[in-house]
Design a protein around this motif. Sequence first.
Motif, mmCIF file in Angstrom:
data_model
loop_
_atom_site.group_PDB
_atom_site.id
_atom_site.type_symbol
_atom_site.label_atom_id
_atom_site.label_comp_id
_atom_site.label_asym_id
_atom_site.label_seq_id
_atom_site.Cartn_x
_atom_site.Cartn_y
_atom_site.Cartn_z
ATOM 1 N N SER A 43 0.870 -1.170 0.000
ATOM 2 C CA SER A 43 0.000 0.000 0.000
ATOM 3 C C SER A 43 0.907 1.220 0.000
ATOM 4 C CB SER A 43 -0.896 0.006 1.240
ATOM 5 O OG SER A 43 -1.830 -1.051 1.163
ATOM 6 N N TRP A 44 0.396 2.299 -0.570
ATOM 7 C CA TRP A 44 1.183 3.522 -0.758
ATOM 8 C C TRP A 44 0.597 4.636 0.093
ATOM 9 C CZ3 TRP A 44 0.712 6.430 -6.050
ATOM 10 C CH2 TRP A 44 1.458 7.606 -6.023
ATOM 11 N N ILE A 45 1.394 5.153 0.999
ATOM 12 C CA ILE A 45 0.994 6.265 1.869
ATOM 13 C C ILE A 45 1.820 7.489 1.482
ATOM 14 C CG2 ILE A 45 0.906 7.132 4.246
ATOM 15 C CD1 ILE A 45 0.761 4.136 5.144
ATOM 16 N N THR A 46 1.144 8.601 1.253
ATOM 17 C CA THR A 46 1.814 9.860 0.957
ATOM 18 C C THR A 46 1.709 10.773 2.167
ATOM 19 O OG1 THR A 46 1.278 9.711 -1.393
ATOM 20 C CG2 THR A 46 1.823 11.899 -0.548
ATOM 21 N N LEU A 47 2.834 11.354 2.576
ATOM 22 C CA LEU A 47 2.804 12.390 3.607
ATOM 23 C C LEU A 47 2.558 13.698 2.869
ATOM 24 C CD1 LEU A 47 5.757 11.311 5.911
ATOM 25 C CD2 LEU A 47 3.352 10.629 5.974
ATOM 26 N N GLU A 48 1.428 14.312 3.125
ATOM 27 C CA GLU A 48 0.991 15.438 2.313
ATOM 28 C C GLU A 48 1.670 16.767 2.628
ATOM 29 O OE1 GLU A 48 -3.368 15.068 2.392
ATOM 30 O OE2 GLU A 48 -3.112 14.299 0.362
ATOM 31 N N ILE A 49 2.467 16.817 3.694
ATOM 32 C CA ILE A 49 3.179 18.072 3.961
ATOM 33 C C ILE A 49 4.286 18.242 2.912
ATOM 34 C CG2 ILE A 49 4.849 17.071 5.583
ATOM 35 C CD1 ILE A 49 4.445 19.849 7.139
ATOM 36 N N ALA A 74 11.507 9.543 -1.393
ATOM 37 C CA ALA A 74 11.331 10.981 -1.214
ATOM 38 C C ALA A 74 11.154 11.615 -2.584
ATOM 39 C CB ALA A 74 12.540 11.589 -0.503
ATOM 40 N N GLY A 75 10.003 12.248 -2.784
ATOM 41 C CA GLY A 75 9.778 13.007 -3.995
ATOM 42 C C GLY A 75 10.162 14.458 -3.756
ATOM 43 N N TYR A 76 10.066 15.277 -4.779
ATOM 44 C CA TYR A 76 10.457 16.672 -4.649
ATOM 45 C C TYR A 76 9.620 17.396 -3.603
ATOM 46 C CZ TYR A 76 12.035 21.320 -5.923
ATOM 47 O OH TYR A 76 12.583 22.573 -5.881
ATOM 48 N N TYR A 77 8.323 17.113 -3.571
ATOM 49 C CA TYR A 77 7.421 17.809 -2.643
ATOM 50 C C TYR A 77 7.017 16.974 -1.429
ATOM 51 C CZ TYR A 77 6.859 21.161 -6.430
ATOM 52 O OH TYR A 77 7.091 22.092 -7.399
ATOM 53 N N HIS A 78 6.914 15.658 -1.600
ATOM 54 C CA HIS A 78 6.354 14.817 -0.542
ATOM 55 C C HIS A 78 7.170 13.538 -0.371
ATOM 56 C CE1 HIS A 78 2.805 17.353 -0.652
ATOM 57 N NE2 HIS A 78 2.752 17.177 -1.961
ATOM 58 N N ASP A 79 7.024 12.950 0.817
ATOM 59 C CA ASP A 79 7.600 11.639 1.092
ATOM 60 C C ASP A 79 6.518 10.588 0.874
ATOM 61 O OD1 ASP A 79 10.416 12.037 2.310
ATOM 62 O OD2 ASP A 79 9.182 13.571 3.270
ATOM 63 N N HIS A 80 6.950 9.432 0.366
ATOM 64 C CA HIS A 80 6.031 8.341 0.051
ATOM 65 C C HIS A 80 6.511 7.085 0.768
ATOM 66 C CE1 HIS A 80 4.379 10.943 -3.056
ATOM 67 N NE2 HIS A 80 5.632 11.282 -3.282
ATOM 68 N N ILE A 81 5.585 6.409 1.421
ATOM 69 C CA ILE A 81 5.909 5.235 2.227
ATOM 70 C C ILE A 81 5.118 4.051 1.683
ATOM 71 C CG2 ILE A 81 5.935 4.267 4.551
ATOM 72 C CD1 ILE A 81 5.522 7.206 5.564
ATOM 73 N N SER A 125 7.620 18.779 2.250
ATOM 74 C CA SER A 125 8.856 18.686 3.023
ATOM 75 C C SER A 125 10.054 19.013 2.147
ATOM 76 C CB SER A 125 9.007 17.278 3.606
ATOM 77 O OG SER A 125 8.980 16.305 2.579
ATOM 78 N N SER A 126 10.991 19.707 2.730
ATOM 79 C CA SER A 126 12.234 20.026 2.046
ATOM 80 C C SER A 126 13.079 18.768 1.904
ATOM 81 C CB SER A 126 13.012 21.078 2.842
ATOM 82 O OG SER A 126 14.310 21.228 2.307
ATOM 83 N N LEU A 127 13.783 18.665 0.790
ATOM 84 C CA LEU A 127 14.721 17.560 0.631
ATOM 85 C C LEU A 127 15.889 17.688 1.602
ATOM 86 C CD1 LEU A 127 14.684 17.320 -3.253
ATOM 87 C CD2 LEU A 127 13.792 15.616 -1.651
#
Length: 131
Positions: A70-76, A104-111, A78-80
Amino acid sequence: MTGEKNLKKLIKGMKPKLNTGTFVFCSLGDLNAINRNETLFEFKKPEGITVVLEQAKADALHLNYSYCSSWITLEIYSSLEAVGLTAAFSSALARAQISCNVIAGYYHDHIFVAQEDAEKAMNVLKALSNT
């Protein structure tokens, strides 16, 4: 616009979102074998190219995989350069015996967590955010 770097603000505002679907990690020798519009994430390594995509798309392409997640996105946003966010949420998940794979994407972290752990992971992340 730059992402958030303050760890307390990151944790408090991470707003985990469970994305719909089942996602898999596959290793390819050649990206030309698939339509790159099908992939969510790609990472090129000497051993092969790791792609993350929906399970149904992997099945249609006859790709091998062993881990359904399952894919969880942290919607804040966040800075790299932020320090400690990955450690904070991965430690909380580890204490709950939940394995996680992080991108880690440019805007958000994905778990990515095992499907059977998705609800439990969401509860852990929400509890961490509320502390």
